[in-house]
Design an enzyme around this catalytic site. Structure first.
Site, short mmCIF file in Angstrom:
data_model
loop_
_atom_site.label_atom_id
_atom_site.label_comp_id
_atom_site.label_asym_id
_atom_site.label_seq_id
_atom_site.Cartn_x
_atom_site.Cartn_y
_atom_site.Cartn_z
N VAL A 111 0.84 -1.23 -0.05
CA VAL A 111 0.03 0.20 -0.08
C VAL A 111 0.86 1.24 -0.10
O VAL A 111 0.47 2.17 0.41
CB VAL A 111 -1.07 -0.13 1.18
CG1 VAL A 111 -1.85 -1.10 1.08
CG2 VAL A 111 -0.08 -0.17 2.40
N ALA A 112 2.07 0.86 -0.43
CA ALA A 112 3.07 2.32 -0.34
C ALA A 112 3.09 2.73 -1.72
O ALA A 112 2.18 3.58 -1.91
CB ALA A 112 4.42 1.72 -0.09
N ARG A 113 4.12 2.60 -2.52
CA ARG A 113 4.16 2.94 -4.09
C ARG A 113 4.57 1.69 -4.73
O ARG A 113 5.45 0.94 -4.45
CB ARG A 113 5.16 4.29 -4.18
CG ARG A 113 4.51 5.56 -3.61
CD ARG A 113 3.39 6.24 -4.51
NE ARG A 113 3.11 7.31 -4.01
CZ ARG A 113 2.13 7.73 -3.04
NH1 ARG A 113 1.48 6.57 -2.66
NH2 ARG A 113 1.78 8.87 -2.75
N ASP A 129 -2.02 -2.56 -3.93
CA ASP A 129 -2.99 -1.31 -4.24
C ASP A 129 -2.13 -0.54 -5.16
O ASP A 129 -2.77 0.72 -5.77
CB ASP A 129 -3.59 -0.59 -3.20
CG ASP A 129 -4.24 0.56 -3.19
OD1 ASP A 129 -5.53 0.10 -3.92
OD2 ASP A 129 -3.95 1.49 -2.92
N GLU A 138 2.25 2.24 -13.46
CA GLU A 138 0.90 2.40 -12.67
C GLU A 138 0.32 3.72 -13.78
O GLU A 138 0.86 4.65 -13.58
CB GLU A 138 0.87 2.61 -11.37
CG GLU A 138 -0.48 2.90 -10.91
CD GLU A 138 -0.41 3.31 -9.22
OE1 GLU A 138 -1.07 4.20 -8.92
OE2 GLU A 138 0.25 2.35 -8.49
N HIS A 140 -4.99 1.50 -6.95
CA HIS A 140 -4.74 2.51 -6.03
C HIS A 140 -5.67 3.42 -5.43
O HIS A 140 -5.93 4.67 -5.55
CB HIS A 140 -3.90 3.57 -7.02
CG HIS A 140 -2.62 4.36 -5.88
ND1 HIS A 140 -1.55 4.82 -6.63
CD2 HIS A 140 -2.93 4.80 -4.64
CE1 HIS A 140 -1.10 5.66 -5.48
NE2 HIS A 140 -1.60 5.63 -4.65
N VAL A 141 -6.46 2.90 -4.53
CA VAL A 141 -7.65 3.28 -3.95
C VAL A 141 -7.48 3.45 -2.52
O VAL A 141 -8.51 3.59 -1.47
CB VAL A 141 -8.94 2.55 -4.17
CG1 VAL A 141 -9.28 2.86 -5.64
CG2 VAL A 141 -9.04 1.13 -4.03
#
Length: 320
Positions: A234-236, A259, A264, A283-284
């Site tokens: 859930v970072a990048r 995520d 991306e 990415h939510v």
């Protein structure tokens, strides 16, 4: 003859939300609405406080910066600052860069728990089973009695641990850039990862993206994880080496819940879409109903401090 007096110019603020939608904004500032449109709402050179448009892409965030010769503060509405870093070198010295600590913790921590539980309990398979009218009963892993490792123990990492507390995990270990002690226990330095990774059933990545964390979860990191472990990012996206992860997923040794991805958005035809044992969300982590109320409170609070000449919160860097 009466001397002419000149009042100081009113500081101008660029907001990605309309000023009349934000309660508590201080008087004495001039507000302009800028959400990343090609046409600027005013002369960028007059902007003193720039709130970066949220989720509008790199161009919208960075494009005005070279023209903002009088800017004093750049405020992101994201926890990460990597999307504005390309423009920081073009700013004058002394500009304060502030992030959105306090805005995304609840939403991102919620999604992290959802990704962990959905992956462990086999929800992707149940969805496909529903599509195919198949009753896929059986035994599935639980979060209870699992060992969890949180890599990146800032405010989001701590919020994730808050939500893990009721799930009867066997252990929660914490890793940050440097070691420290918290009320919940020790935070290990990142150098301790080789010893901690083999002990974890679930590894959660919640780090910022910077030169030290880019590619952190590479081949060696993933190889150190125990067989059957779950990697949650859930970072990048670039914190994970995508090719190395694909190899581990293809072998069936690891599972992943992502995520964020690299690249991306994940393009059509990318092998990660159909890799085994992976759950992908677009990415939510922060884009929920919890975002706007917290973002508005942050903006109003920061601008109140700015207008009064008080120290700002969440200052992560000063240029120059």
């Amino acid at each position: 003859m009466t001397p002419t007096t000149h009042s100081a110019p009113v500081p101008e603020v660029w907001l990605p939300l309309r000023a009349d939608e934000i309660e508590g904004l201080p008087e004495g500032l001039t507000y302009h609405f800028y959400d990343g449109a090609q046409e600027y709402p005013a002369d960028p050179a007059d902007c003193a406080y720039y709130v970066v448009p949220y989720m509008k892409g790199l161009d919208a965030a960075v494009r005005p910066l070279p023209l903002m010769r009088g800017v004093q503060v750049v405020q992101t509405l994201s926890a990460g600052i990597d999307h504005v870093e390309p423009g920081l070198a073009q700013l004058p010295a002394g500009v304060r860069l502030c992030n959105a600590k306090g805005v995304h913790e609840a939403s991102t921590a919620e999604l992290t728990l959802a990704l962990i539980l959905a992956s462990l309990r086999g929800f992707p398979g149940f969805v496909h089973g529903q599509d195919d009218e198949e009753w896929r009963s059986g035994f599935y892993p639980a979060l209870a009695d699992k060992s969890v490792l949180i890599v990146g123990y800032g405010s989001i990492g701590a919020a994730i641990e808050d939500r893990l507390a009721p799930f009867e995990c066997a252990r929660v270990a914490r890793v940050a850039r440097s070691a420290r002690t918290t009320a919940r226990g020790p935070v290990h330095a990142i150098d301790d990862l080789p010893a901690l990774l083999p002990e974890a059933d679930v590894v959660v990545l919640a780090t910022p993206l910077n030169p030290a964390t880019q590619g952190l979860a590479g081949a060696d990191f993933l190889a150190a994880m125990r067989d059957g472990a779950l990697l949650v990012n859930v970072a990048r996206g670039p914190v994970v080496d995508t090719e190395a992860l694909l190899a581990e997923l293809a072998s069936g040794r690891l599972h992943a819940a992502l995520d964020v991805t690299d690249p991306e958005p994940l393009p059509s035809g990318h092998p990660l879409w159909h890799a085994p044992n992976v759950l992908i969300t677009p990415h939510v982590g922060g884009s929920t109903s919890a975002f706007l109320p917290r973002a508005k409170r942050l903006i109003a609070g920061q601008l109140t401090r700015f207008a009064a000449g008080r120290p700002l919160e969440n200052v992560v860097r000063t240029t120059g």
